[in-house]
Design an enzyme around this catalytic site. Sequence first.
Site, PDB file in Angstrom:
ATOM      1  N   LYS A 134     -12.693 -13.884  -5.527  1.00 50.40           N
ATOM      2  CA  LYS A 134     -11.245 -14.040  -5.433  1.00 50.40           C
ATOM      3  C   LYS A 134     -10.799 -15.482  -5.653  1.00 50.40           C
ATOM      4  O   LYS A 134      -9.696 -15.726  -6.139  1.00 50.40           O
ATOM      5  CB  LYS A 134     -10.763 -13.533  -4.069  1.00 50.40           C
ATOM      6  CG  LYS A 134     -10.874 -12.021  -3.930  1.00 50.40           C
ATOM      7  CD  LYS A 134     -10.253 -11.520  -2.647  1.00 50.40           C
ATOM      8  CE  LYS A 134     -10.354 -10.006  -2.574  1.00 50.40           C
ATOM      9  NZ  LYS A 134      -9.745  -9.467  -1.345  1.00 50.40           N
ATOM     10  N   ASN A 159      -5.049  -3.451   6.323  1.00 51.79           N
ATOM     11  CA  ASN A 159      -5.162  -3.890   4.932  1.00 51.79           C
ATOM     12  C   ASN A 159      -5.911  -2.903   4.051  1.00 51.79           C
ATOM     13  O   ASN A 159      -6.347  -3.261   2.955  1.00 51.79           O
ATOM     14  CB  ASN A 159      -5.836  -5.276   4.852  1.00 51.79           C
ATOM     15  CG  ASN A 159      -5.069  -6.325   5.626  1.00 51.79           C
ATOM     16  OD1 ASN A 159      -3.875  -6.498   5.426  1.00 51.79           O
ATOM     17  ND2 ASN A 159      -5.751  -6.997   6.536  1.00 51.79           N
ATOM     18  N   GLU A 166      -4.119  -6.347  -9.225  1.00 60.68           N
ATOM     19  CA  GLU A 166      -3.281  -6.107  -8.054  1.00 60.68           C
ATOM     20  C   GLU A 166      -2.295  -7.249  -7.849  1.00 60.68           C
ATOM     21  O   GLU A 166      -2.641  -8.423  -8.001  1.00 60.68           O
ATOM     22  CB  GLU A 166      -4.152  -5.939  -6.806  1.00 60.68           C
ATOM     23  CG  GLU A 166      -5.123  -4.771  -6.900  1.00 60.68           C
ATOM     24  CD  GLU A 166      -5.694  -4.384  -5.545  1.00 60.68           C
ATOM     25  OE1 GLU A 166      -5.265  -4.951  -4.529  1.00 60.68           O
ATOM     26  OE2 GLU A 166      -6.569  -3.499  -5.523  1.00 60.68           O
ATOM     27  N   GLU A 225      -5.671  -9.988  -6.926  1.00 58.90           N
ATOM     28  CA  GLU A 225      -7.066  -9.897  -7.356  1.00 58.90           C
ATOM     29  C   GLU A 225      -7.166  -8.917  -8.503  1.00 58.90           C
ATOM     30  O   GLU A 225      -6.246  -8.137  -8.756  1.00 58.90           O
ATOM     31  CB  GLU A 225      -7.962  -9.437  -6.198  1.00 58.90           C
ATOM     32  CG  GLU A 225      -7.618  -8.044  -5.688  1.00 58.90           C
ATOM     33  CD  GLU A 225      -8.498  -7.596  -4.542  1.00 58.90           C
ATOM     34  OE1 GLU A 225      -9.691  -7.927  -4.565  1.00 58.90           O
ATOM     35  OE2 GLU A 225      -8.000  -6.915  -3.639  1.00 58.90           O
ATOM     36  N   ASN A 265      -9.692  -5.868  -9.802  1.00 64.03           N
ATOM     37  CA  ASN A 265     -10.824  -4.990  -9.503  1.00 64.03           C
ATOM     38  C   ASN A 265     -11.429  -4.520 -10.815  1.00 64.03           C
ATOM     39  O   ASN A 265     -10.817  -3.735 -11.553  1.00 64.03           O
ATOM     40  CB  ASN A 265     -10.364  -3.790  -8.670  1.00 64.03           C
ATOM     41  CG  ASN A 265      -9.961  -4.218  -7.271  1.00 64.03           C
ATOM     42  OD1 ASN A 265     -10.779  -4.666  -6.481  1.00 64.03           O
ATOM     43  ND2 ASN A 265      -8.675  -4.101  -6.967  1.00 64.03           N
ATOM     44  N   PHE A 309      -5.993   4.303  14.822  1.00 65.29           N
ATOM     45  CA  PHE A 309      -6.748   4.507  13.587  1.00 65.29           C
ATOM     46  C   PHE A 309      -8.181   3.993  13.680  1.00 65.29           C
ATOM     47  O   PHE A 309      -8.770   3.584  12.679  1.00 65.29           O
ATOM     48  CB  PHE A 309      -6.039   3.850  12.393  1.00 65.29           C
ATOM     49  CG  PHE A 309      -4.642   4.343  12.170  1.00 65.29           C
ATOM     50  CD1 PHE A 309      -4.414   5.519  11.485  1.00 65.29           C
ATOM     51  CD2 PHE A 309      -3.554   3.644  12.679  1.00 65.29           C
ATOM     52  CE1 PHE A 309      -3.125   5.994  11.302  1.00 65.29           C
ATOM     53  CE2 PHE A 309      -2.262   4.102  12.493  1.00 65.29           C
ATOM     54  CZ  PHE A 309      -2.056   5.290  11.800  1.00 65.29           C
TER      55      PHE A 309
END
Length: 555
Positions: A4, A123, A163, A176, A178, A236
């Site tokens: 990154k 995230n 992104e 970033e 991918n 979660f």
Amino acid sequence: MGDKITSKKIAAEAGVNTVPGHMGLIEDAEEAVKIASSIGYPVMIKASAGGGGKGMRIAWNDQEAREGFQSSKNEAKSSFGDDRIFIEKFVTQPRHIEIQVLGDKHGSTLYLGERECSIQRRNQKVVEEAPSPFLDEATRHAMGEQAVALARAVGYYSAGTVEFIVDGDRNFYFLEMNTRLQVEHPVTELITGIDLVEQMIRVAAGEKLAFGQRDVTLNGWAIESRLYAEDPYRNFLPSIGRLTRYRPPAEGEHADGTIVRNDTGVCEGGEISMYYDPMVAKLCTWGPDRTAAIDAMGRALDDFEVEGIGHNLPFLSSVMQNERFRAGNLTTAFIAEEFPDGFHGVEPAAAAARKIAAVAALINDRLQRRATKISGTIGNHRRRIGAEWVVAFGGDTVDVTLAQEGDASRITFEDGETVAIKSDWLPGQTHATFFIDEVPMGVKVNKTGPALRLRWQGLDVIARVREPRVAELAKLMPVKLPQDTSKMLLCPMPGLITALAVSEGDTVEAGQALATVEAMKMENILRAEKKAVVKRVPVSVGASLAVDEIIMEFE
């Protein structure tokens, strides 16, 4: 592009908008605090080799920057074998929108529209859709052009994703790239008609892309819901166990023109362990417009049966019914803002409560009729089935009267409103479609003692159907109080104790870190809820605990 820090430098050189931040390596927590302060809070602390939400923390002050740096570093090391960390400005009210790119080895690079992935927790994406309800054509074109420019700058071919974070004024910044097929690629396939996996194979074989940018059109709308092995009622947190039941909805094109697709890697009887990512399946729907796609997703979630583990199906169903989501008013803070105290299930509105009561009354009638066939006649008396019933669930009670009308039943409520209900449900079936005034609703049905567990559109209720006199007496029954666990720190999920920050006899303050539990590649720091003295710590670092096992007790 897998790094990154390096990718942001290359993006800036390629003319791609980037988020302000510190792209150099950070040695320790104190340096992280200094950098964060100079950038200005809030900041995002990220793993250089990260992805999937691993190794990411938001810090709003020095203390959070210090703790976030260490947690991100630990997660990055555990997940990627690379603990390098960088810091960038956190964009407030952000939307997470990404551009799908596709290129060949002959210099052709295209963008295939965008996906919005703003519904996230920790995230990690939960719900994705294509296209975005926020972008206009000009912004879509600008983002697409920058994504293509970046792909060309690094000589990338095959399918990939660039992104971006987008603010409320449609300013967008590179996050970033991918360089792989992403989890949410099916929604792009559904609106473009392009099979990305096929194109990846053709590109790898040296073929040219058979179409150009002008040939790419966006048709309809697609939604993807990620089914996770996690308990939405426990913030979660991950859940493990065996899939005692796993029955996805029917795939393919449905009578109303919508499409259902389910990508998964599990099957009934399989085990979900604590050592892997919690994603179980990707449920996708397509419709001619956004509302149709959302409605199709709601029905598909109602038809998805999963038992044996904690899972987020009820939460996903509640999102599909959420007015803000349906309006497309999204940010990455959606879950925190809509469920500030966590997800505690869905409270039935008046109309939904009546539908659930009607379903419960019909099921009870079927069970009563079955019982009469089993018990038959006793002496000269045949067992009779009453017409009046009281349906109780949660704090609600609904008085109903049931009468047969051909192949349907007529339910009359206390105020005189009536509905016709019919279904092919039979005792023992765990899912069925019920038609109320000809409108279908897919309901999961489980018998639990004398009661019924009914699940629909995020509702999860224990319904008891009683004769009026029995219902009257039931109100007099005492309520069993739960065990007092206020002086205990319980393990909120199955996981591994990786750190204990206090010892027996220590005095702790509210908010102080007590222990760290790792599960499914995520670190979770447990904190004190109030000032207390640690009485006992029966576990040690390295212990593997089940959910609700005692980590420590307080005086």
